[in-house]
Design a protein around this motif. Structure first.
Motif, PDB file in Angstrom:
ATOM      1  N   VAL A   5       0.872  -1.182   0.000  1.00 41.33           N
ATOM      2  CA  VAL A   5       0.000   0.000   0.000  1.00 41.33           C
ATOM      3  C   VAL A   5       0.905   1.226   0.000  1.00 41.33           C
ATOM      4  CG1 VAL A   5      -1.791   1.282   1.202  1.00 41.33           C
ATOM      5  CG2 VAL A   5      -1.810  -1.229   1.260  1.00 41.33           C
ATOM      6  N   VAL A   6       0.789   2.031  -1.040  1.00 37.13           N
ATOM      7  CA  VAL A   6       1.673   3.190  -1.204  1.00 37.13           C
ATOM      8  C   VAL A   6       1.148   4.376  -0.399  1.00 37.13           C
ATOM      9  CG1 VAL A   6       2.698   4.809  -2.828  1.00 37.13           C
ATOM     10  CG2 VAL A   6       2.340   2.425  -3.511  1.00 37.13           C
ATOM     11  N   THR A   7       2.043   5.016   0.336  1.00 39.23           N
ATOM     12  CA  THR A   7       1.717   6.264   1.026  1.00 39.23           C
ATOM     13  C   THR A   7       2.385   7.416   0.298  1.00 39.23           C
ATOM     14  OG1 THR A   7       1.501   5.215   3.186  1.00 39.23           O
ATOM     15  CG2 THR A   7       1.900   7.580   3.161  1.00 39.23           C
ATOM     16  N   ASP A  14      -4.433   5.173   3.516  1.00 40.53           N
ATOM     17  CA  ASP A  14      -3.435   4.116   3.413  1.00 40.53           C
ATOM     18  C   ASP A  14      -3.517   3.158   4.596  1.00 40.53           C
ATOM     19  OD1 ASP A  14      -2.712   6.467   4.748  1.00 40.53           O
ATOM     20  OD2 ASP A  14      -0.567   6.123   4.512  1.00 40.53           O
ATOM     21  N   GLY A  15      -3.735   3.697   5.797  1.00 41.26           N
ATOM     22  CA  GLY A  15      -3.877   2.836   6.967  1.00 41.26           C
ATOM     23  C   GLY A  15      -5.099   1.944   6.866  1.00 41.26           C
ATOM     24  N   ASP A  16      -6.197   2.494   6.370  1.00 34.68           N
ATOM     25  CA  ASP A  16      -7.421   1.715   6.188  1.00 34.68           C
ATOM     26  C   ASP A  16      -7.213   0.606   5.157  1.00 34.68           C
ATOM     27  OD1 ASP A  16      -9.780   3.545   7.548  1.00 34.68           O
ATOM     28  OD2 ASP A  16      -8.153   4.739   6.725  1.00 34.68           O
ATOM     29  N   ALA A  30       3.897  -1.606   3.841  1.00 31.50           N
ATOM     30  CA  ALA A  30       3.877  -0.161   3.644  1.00 31.50           C
ATOM     31  C   ALA A  30       4.950   0.240   2.639  1.00 31.50           C
ATOM     32  CB  ALA A  30       4.096   0.552   4.973  1.00 31.50           C
ATOM     33  N   LEU A  31       4.524   0.884   1.563  1.00 31.56           N
ATOM     34  CA  LEU A  31       5.441   1.420   0.560  1.00 31.56           C
ATOM     35  C   LEU A  31       5.379   2.944   0.621  1.00 31.56           C
ATOM     36  CD1 LEU A  31       4.574  -0.905  -2.478  1.00 31.56           C
ATOM     37  CD2 LEU A  31       6.504  -1.131  -0.898  1.00 31.56           C
TER      38      LEU A  31
END
Length: 222
Positions: A5-7, A14-16, A30-31
């Motif tokens: 999941v890209v932030t 992104d957290g969801d 986490a990307l």
């Protein structure tokens, strides 16, 4: 199975999205927008939010983030990629999907639970649904109106590349009530509503969104 999941600066969901991946049975990774590798993930989610403050156009700057070089190349090679809301906008700016998302026709932000009809259940992200199935997931956008040239709309319709369509009301003026589309291969999907906000009964309108995340797990494991 690992789902990245890209932030981006300005990402909100992104957290969801990572949580939805975990609930579905996957391992969220986490990307960061500045990454130059996808860390060996099996699929990627581009989440909703306001990447880079939505300057220029929604998704226009995020398209040039270092990580997107890897995402674009991997997507062309068949990696499953889901763009949700702002992620959908990024996919269009990256030319992984056709068309564009423009200001809602009523010029106001919309936030509501939205009924969708799944039109294509053969993509990497929708195989756990049935064609014609109606689901309810949250929608929240100010620039969610999907538009494309008439020839492009015709091609999307005739080739079955419309993934989901708004039911009951067109909340943002999208052409043909289109809420989501896919590429020809079916591994890249853009969706304006938010399935990651409908993965458990405690929060949101139910679990209708969970199928997007279980679908990709089944796709990779198949």
């Amino acid at each position: 199975m690992k789902v990245g999941v890209v932030t981006f600066p300005g990402s909100l969901d992104d957290g969801d999205a990572r949580r939805a991946v975990r609930i579905a049975g996957g391992e969220p990774v986490a990307l960061w927008h500045g990454d130059h590798t996808l860390a060996g993930v099996d699929a990627v989610v581009l989440p909703g939010g306001f990447s880079y403050g939505d300057y220029l156009r929604c998704g226009a700057i995020a398209r040039f983030a270092p990580v997107m070089e890897q995402v674009i190349e991997a997507a062309k090679g068949g990696l499953p990629v889901l763009g949700i809301c702002n992620g959908f906008q990024i996919l269009c700016e990256s030319h992984l999907l056709p068309g564009a998302l423009i200001r809602n026709d009523h010029r106001t932000f919309v936030c509501r639970d939205q009924v969708l009809r799944v039109e294509n259940a053969d993509t990497a992200w929708t195989r756990d649904y049935s064609a014609g199935q109606e689901i309810t997931i949250p929608l929240k956008n100010g620039e969610g109106g999907f538009v494309a040239a008439p020839d492009t709309i015709r091609e999307l319709e005739e080739s079955g590349r419309v993934v989901a369509r708004y039911v009951g009301v067109n909340p943002n003026g999208s052409m043909n009530e289109i809420a989501g589309i896919t590429n020809e291969r079916g591994n890249v999907v853009g969706l304006m509503p938010h399935p990651e906000h409908a993965v458990e009964d405690l929060c949101g309108p139910g679990t209708d969104g969970l199928g997007f995340f279980t679908s990709v797990l089944q796709t990779v494991l198949a």
